[in-house]
Design a protein around this motif. Structure first.
Motif, mmCIF file in Angstrom:
data_model
loop_
_atom_site.group_PDB
_atom_site.id
_atom_site.type_symbol
_atom_site.label_atom_id
_atom_site.label_comp_id
_atom_site.label_asym_id
_atom_site.label_seq_id
_atom_site.Cartn_x
_atom_site.Cartn_y
_atom_site.Cartn_z
ATOM 1 N N LEU A 1 -6.449 5.496 2.740
ATOM 2 C CA LEU A 1 -6.261 5.969 1.364
ATOM 3 C C LEU A 1 -6.055 7.485 1.331
ATOM 4 O O LEU A 1 -5.113 7.982 0.703
ATOM 5 N N GLU B 1 0.828 -1.201 0.000
ATOM 6 C CA GLU B 1 0.000 0.000 0.000
ATOM 7 C C GLU B 1 0.871 1.263 0.000
ATOM 8 O O GLU B 1 0.547 2.248 -0.656
ATOM 9 N N GLU C 1 -2.702 9.611 0.286
ATOM 10 C CA GLU C 1 -2.724 10.669 -0.738
ATOM 11 C C GLU C 1 -2.155 11.972 -0.185
ATOM 12 O O GLU C 1 -1.379 12.650 -0.862
ATOM 13 N N LYS D 1 -10.294 1.910 5.677
ATOM 14 C CA LYS D 1 -9.607 1.876 4.377
ATOM 15 C C LYS D 1 -9.620 3.249 3.711
ATOM 16 O O LYS D 1 -8.616 3.665 3.121
#
Length: 186
Positions: free
Chosen positions: A169, A101, A173, A165
């Motif tokens: 994420l 990830e 970012e 999640k």
């Protein structure tokens, strides 16, 4: 027993320090190692190595917070063991998923340049984490430092897995944008 009392035992070279450390932090340390290795015997070995390393590190070190100090030792030992084990085969566990990830942002870390840049990157990530709100920072650290499964994080914070999640994420970012702004090539 308080951390300062346990550290004082290490400084006195009293074997009781190991017993007190085991009683207070044994389960915590094993959980860190297990999340990386997914093997009870290997996790126990890491924890025992942690006690030995703590014994040799104190003195000269005198940590104010013993838990994170020991946790870092355990994590490093477990990561080294994982690296040795996966040099020949791929293992299970959360580490491959968590590292995959993050690899889009910080690279694979396989080149010499990446190793040299690791110190700079570490400082940048620490600065980034200081700017996050407490919950977001805890979720990020649980996933990418302690290698906790998303489900476990969701259960602990009373969230859905999809919310965890999404938080991860968005934080990745933001980290990518922050690193680019600071001149780190992503």
């Amino acid at each position: 027993m308080e951390d300062s009392e346990i550290v004082a035992l290490y400084w006195k070279r009293a074997e009781q320090a190991i017993l007190e450390t085991m009683n207070k932090y044994g389960r915590y340390l094993k959980s860190i190692a297990y999340r990386i290795l997914f093997n009870d015997a290997d996790s126990e070995e890491c924890v025992n190595d942690t006690y030995r390393n703590a014994w040799t590190a104190m003195p000269p070190h005198k940590p104010e917070k013993l838990g994170p100090f020991l946790g870092k030792i355990t994590r490093n030992i477990a990561l080294n063991m994982y690296e040795r084990m996966t040099a020949e085969k791929r293992g299970a566990g959360e580490m491959p998923a968590a590292l995959d990830e993050l690899s889009e942002i910080i690279g694979s870390g396989e080149s010499v340049e990446a190793t040299v840049d690791a110190y700079l990157l570490s400082d940048l990530i620490n600065e980034f984490l200081k700017g996050l709100n407490s919950e977001t920072r805890k979720i990020f650290v649980r996933r990418y430092w302690y290698m906790s499964p998303v489900k476990e994080i969701a259960d602990e914070y009373g969230m859905s897995e999809s919310k965890v999640k999404m938080s991860l994420l968005r934080t990745r970012e933001k980290l990518r944008d922050y690193l680019q702004k600071e001149g780190y090539a992503v």
